[in-house]
Design a protein around this motif. Sequence first.
Motif, PDB file in Angstrom:
ATOM      1  N   ASP A 179      25.758   8.426 -10.244  1.00  0.00           N
ATOM      2  CA  ASP A 179      25.287   9.147 -11.330  1.00  0.00           C
ATOM      3  C   ASP A 179      25.931   9.087 -12.476  1.00  0.00           C
ATOM      4  O   ASP A 179      27.013   9.309 -12.450  1.00  0.00           O
ATOM      5  N   ARG A 231      20.015   9.840 -18.498  1.00  0.00           N
ATOM      6  CA  ARG A 231      20.862  10.013 -17.042  1.00  0.00           C
ATOM      7  C   ARG A 231      20.294   8.622 -16.110  1.00  0.00           C
ATOM      8  O   ARG A 231      19.062   8.458 -16.047  1.00  0.00           O
ATOM      9  N   ARG A 289      27.380   9.169  -5.974  1.00  0.00           N
ATOM     10  CA  ARG A 289      26.433  10.106  -5.213  1.00  0.00           C
ATOM     11  C   ARG A 289      26.059   9.780  -3.993  1.00  0.00           C
ATOM     12  O   ARG A 289      25.574  10.490  -3.190  1.00  0.00           O
ATOM     13  N   GLU A 307      25.309  15.782  -4.429  1.00  0.00           N
ATOM     14  CA  GLU A 307      24.860  15.975  -5.601  1.00  0.00           C
ATOM     15  C   GLU A 307      26.118  16.138  -6.834  1.00  0.00           C
ATOM     16  O   GLU A 307      27.215  16.132  -6.275  1.00  0.00           O
ATOM     17  N   PRO A 308      25.851  15.533  -8.091  1.00  0.00           N
ATOM     18  CA  PRO A 308      26.871  15.861  -9.057  1.00  0.00           C
ATOM     19  C   PRO A 308      27.323  17.121  -9.165  1.00  0.00           C
ATOM     20  O   PRO A 308      26.921  17.902  -9.002  1.00  0.00           O
ATOM     21  N   ALA A 310      29.498  20.614 -10.599  1.00  0.00           N
ATOM     22  CA  ALA A 310      28.922  21.763 -11.535  1.00  0.00           C
ATOM     23  C   ALA A 310      29.135  21.219 -13.112  1.00  0.00           C
ATOM     24  O   ALA A 310      28.234  21.631 -13.751  1.00  0.00           O
ATOM     25  N   GLN A 313      26.272  19.113 -13.906  1.00  0.00           N
ATOM     26  CA  GLN A 313      24.706  19.649 -13.650  1.00  0.00           C
ATOM     27  C   GLN A 313      24.830  20.749 -14.855  1.00  0.00           C
ATOM     28  O   GLN A 313      23.630  20.770 -15.306  1.00  0.00           O
ATOM     29  N   TYR A 316      23.485  18.519 -17.724  1.00  0.00           N
ATOM     30  CA  TYR A 316      22.115  18.216 -17.668  1.00  0.00           C
ATOM     31  C   TYR A 316      21.384  19.303 -17.897  1.00  0.00           C
ATOM     32  O   TYR A 316      20.039  19.394 -18.717  1.00  0.00           O
ATOM     33  N   ALA A 317      21.574  20.763 -17.517  1.00  0.00           N
ATOM     34  CA  ALA A 317      20.849  21.789 -18.015  1.00  0.00           C
ATOM     35  C   ALA A 317      20.643  22.137 -19.238  1.00  0.00           C
ATOM     36  O   ALA A 317      19.520  22.522 -19.946  1.00  0.00           O
TER      37      ALA A 317
END
Length: 326
Positions: A179, A231, A289, A307-308, A310, A313, A316-317
Motif C-alpha cells: 500500500d 493511494r 500488506r 491492513e496499513p 494507524a 489510516q 487516508y481519513a
Amino acid sequence: MTVGEPEDDNERHLSVEIPPELDGKRLDVACAQLFDQYSRSRLQAWIEAGRLCVDGIVTTRPRLPVAAGQRLVLDAEPEPDSTVQAQPIALTIVYADRDLVVIDKPAGLTVHPGAGQRDGTLQNALLHHFPQTAALPRAGIVHRLDKDTSGLMVVALTLKAHARLVAALQARAVHREYDALVQGELIAGGRIEAPIGRHPRDRLRMAVVDHGGREAVTHYRIEERFRQFTRLRVRLETGRTHQIRVHLAHLRHPIVGDPVYGRAVRGSGLAAPLREALHAFRRQALHARALEFIHPGHGKPMRWDAEPPADMQALYALLRAHAAFV
C-alpha cells in the motif's frame, strides 16, 4: 535448482547439481552461487574442513574445477551467530508453525544490525522469541523491509525452509503487495521497468541508472483517488533495494513522507489539519500488506494480509474528508 536444498534425511546436508552455466568454474565460486545463504568465507572454511562432497567424494580443494551435472553435498552444520544478541523486543506475529513465522513489522524497526545500529533490530527480537533461529543465516531472515516501511515479512525457522524460501524469492515465486500513498493524481495503473543501481553521486541512495543497474520491475494500480494524492496497490516482480520508492519517484509521483526520494508537500489548497498531518508524517507512507507463496514444508499455497497501520489510516481519513469538503 539454483540454491542448495536440504536432503530429506538430514536437514544439515544441502544438495545441489552443478548447472551448465557453472561448468569449469572453481568449486568455491560455484558454492558461493549455489549456497548463497552463506558467506563465501564460511563456505571456503567448510570446504577446507572436508565438509563438502563432489559426486560422493570429499574434497578439501576450493580451487578444484567443477563440471556441469556433478552433485555437491554440503554438511552445513548450524553455527550460532554470537555477534547478535537476543533481546525481548515485542513482535506482532501473524502466523507461526515449525517451519516459518510471518511478522507484521512496525515502522521504525530495523531488520538486522548494521554499521549504524548494533542492536534493537528484528534479528535481535527473533533470537529472543525463536531461539532456534540462532543456527540460521541472519536468524532466518530471507528478505527485508526498509526501517520505516511497515508490513508483512516471512522468516524461516529451519534450514530447509530457509533454503526453499530463498529459492522461491530468486524464482520470483513469492508475491508481495504494498500500500503506497503518493503525491499527485494518477489516472491509471501501469508497469515500471527501469534498472536500479547506486546513485552515481550519492552512494547512500539508489537510482534508476542507464548502465550497470539490475533489472527491476514494479506493477501498480489505483486503489483510491484523492485530491492531489493517490493511494496505490503496488506489486513487486523483482526485489531491489528501495525499489518501490525509487520507481515511484522516477515516475514523478514520490511516496508521501519519503525522506530520501520524496519532496516537500506544497499544501496548496489543503485543509489545515491535512496539511499539518502531511508535514508531520516523517516516514515513507509504504506498507507491505500482502504476502503469498507456496509453504516450504507442506507445499500448499498460503496468503496473509495486513491492513496499513494507524498512521497511514489517519492520513487516508483526512484525505477522504478533504475530498468530501471540497
